[in-house]
Design a protein around this motif. Structure first.
Motif, short mmCIF file in Angstrom:
data_model
loop_
_atom_site.label_atom_id
_atom_site.label_comp_id
_atom_site.label_asym_id
_atom_site.label_seq_id
_atom_site.Cartn_x
_atom_site.Cartn_y
_atom_site.Cartn_z
N LYS A 10 0.82 -1.20 0.00
CA LYS A 10 0.00 0.00 0.00
C LYS A 10 0.86 1.26 0.00
O LYS A 10 1.90 1.31 0.64
N ASP A 56 -2.24 -0.39 -4.57
CA ASP A 56 -3.28 0.03 -3.63
C ASP A 56 -2.85 1.39 -3.10
O ASP A 56 -1.93 1.50 -2.30
N LEU A 58 -3.81 5.09 -1.36
CA LEU A 58 -4.72 5.93 -0.60
C LEU A 58 -4.25 7.38 -0.70
O LEU A 58 -3.11 7.68 -0.37
N GLU A 69 -9.78 13.26 -7.44
CA GLU A 69 -10.58 12.04 -7.61
C GLU A 69 -11.08 11.91 -9.04
O GLU A 69 -11.08 10.82 -9.62
N ASP A 73 -10.56 8.90 -12.11
CA ASP A 73 -11.82 8.21 -12.39
C ASP A 73 -12.05 8.18 -13.90
O ASP A 73 -11.34 8.84 -14.66
N THR A 102 -5.64 0.91 -7.91
CA THR A 102 -6.88 0.94 -7.14
C THR A 102 -6.78 2.11 -6.18
O THR A 102 -5.97 2.11 -5.25
N HIS A 104 -8.04 4.97 -3.44
CA HIS A 104 -8.92 5.21 -2.29
C HIS A 104 -8.68 6.65 -1.83
O HIS A 104 -7.60 7.21 -2.05
N TYR A 105 -9.65 7.23 -1.14
CA TYR A 105 -9.54 8.61 -0.70
C TYR A 105 -10.07 8.76 0.71
O TYR A 105 -11.06 8.14 1.10
N VAL A 106 -9.40 9.61 1.49
CA VAL A 106 -9.88 9.99 2.81
C VAL A 106 -9.55 11.47 3.00
O VAL A 106 -8.51 11.94 2.53
N HIS A 124 -7.02 2.45 6.86
CA HIS A 124 -6.83 1.77 5.57
C HIS A 124 -5.60 0.87 5.58
O HIS A 124 -5.64 -0.25 5.06
#
Length: 303
Positions: A10, A56, A58, A69, A73, A102, A104-106, A124
């Motif tokens: 990650k 992976d 984040l 994002e 996308d 892949t 991911h967002y926070v 995560h």
């Protein structure tokens, strides 16, 4: 005998900064989306993570970061328009960013420093070692720094920090490491860390640059870390604790990087990065270098 440690899978990319040095361009556009030739800076960083086997990813974002994002996308309307035009080349380039990893967002919420941004990744990441890549530093893909750092972490465990030698008068711009030599010429053991010291107080001229491979114990320390320099939770302060006590999270090593690095966090260096990368492009380089030589010659004559 070499000890085996968990494989890293990650990557965490903090991207919640306000980009104030690039105002007014960053008033409505995230600084990570500023183009470096024809790709946003953040895409180079994600590509680096993927090339090291970390698919992976984040991204720690904040308010007004929605374009990040959107960039990773799918954009079906644009893809359909390019497909109808038969523009296969641009279609492939558009699809490339959405197929990279892949994602991911926070959201970080309050901008409380790099240490806090990394802490936002804890749910995560879990209990695995992980990589952190800062978006201001672009590492040339011909100099695989991150892969070397992962190899060192798998060999020794603990955490690994990217270091670069700088002129003593520049060390106040960086975090700085106190180091001990190891059996590898490009690897040092880190015994202490100081955030942006004055040159007279710096333990070395080894500066921390924006790549880390971290043991998950860093999260426990960050939860207890008080705000430091600038009133922010500093990742350097947490790593200092790891370096002081190897029983908590293992040792801290540094990989001394001597390859090509492009700094996009400063306006002048951002422009230099664009020029360097454009000169090296097969499709742009020949014509651009010819123009650049003429431009420099004209400037020299005028002065």
């Amino acid at each position: 005998m070499t000890q085996s440690h968990p494989r890293i899978s990650k990557a965490v990319i903090p991207a919640a900064g306000l980009g104030t040095r690039f105002l007014p361009a960053t008033k409505a556009t995230p600084k990570e989306m500023l183009p470096v030739v024809d790709k946003p800076a953040i895409q180079y960083v994600v590509e680096e993570a993927v090339s090291a086997g970390l698919e992976d990813v984040l991204m720690v974002t904040g308010r007004n970061k929605r374009p990040l994002e959107d960039h990773f996308d799918r954009n079906y309307e644009l893809e359909s328009a390019l497909n109808k035009k038969g523009d296969a080349d641009r279609l492939a380039r558009v699809q490339e960013s959405s197929d990279l990893a892949t994602m991911h967002y926070v959201r970080q919420g309050d901008p409380r420093g790099l240490g806090h941004a990394v802490l936002c990744a804890a749910p995560h990441v879990g209990h695995e070692p992980f990589a952190v890549l800062l978006g201001d530093d672009l590492i040339d893909p011909r100099d695989p720094l991150l892969q070397r750092m992962i190899d060192v972490q798998e060999q020794h465990g603990g955490s690994v920090i990217a270091l670069m030698e700088v002129a003593p008068e520049q060390i106040h711009l960086y975090g700085c490491a106190a180091v001990e030599a190891t059996g590898d010429s490009d690897v040092v053991k880190i015994t202490g860390l100081v955030e942006k010291p004055e040159p007279a107080d710096a333990p070395s001229n080894y500066a921390i640059i924006g790549r880390y491979v971290l043991d998950p114990h860093v999260f426990d320390i960050l939860r207890k870390t008080e705000p430091g320099r600038g009133g922010e939770i500093q990742l350097t302060d947490a790593l200092q604790q790891l370096a002081e006590d190897e029983k908590v999270g293992g040792p801290v090593h540094g990989v001394v990087f001597k390859g090509r690095r492009y700094d996009t966090g400063d306006r002048a260096d951002y422009l230099r990065a664009i020029v360097r990368l454009a000169c090296e492009r097969e499709d742009l380089g020949p014509d651009f270098r010819t123009w650049l030589r003429s431009f420099v010659a004209e400037e020299m004559q005028e002065r």
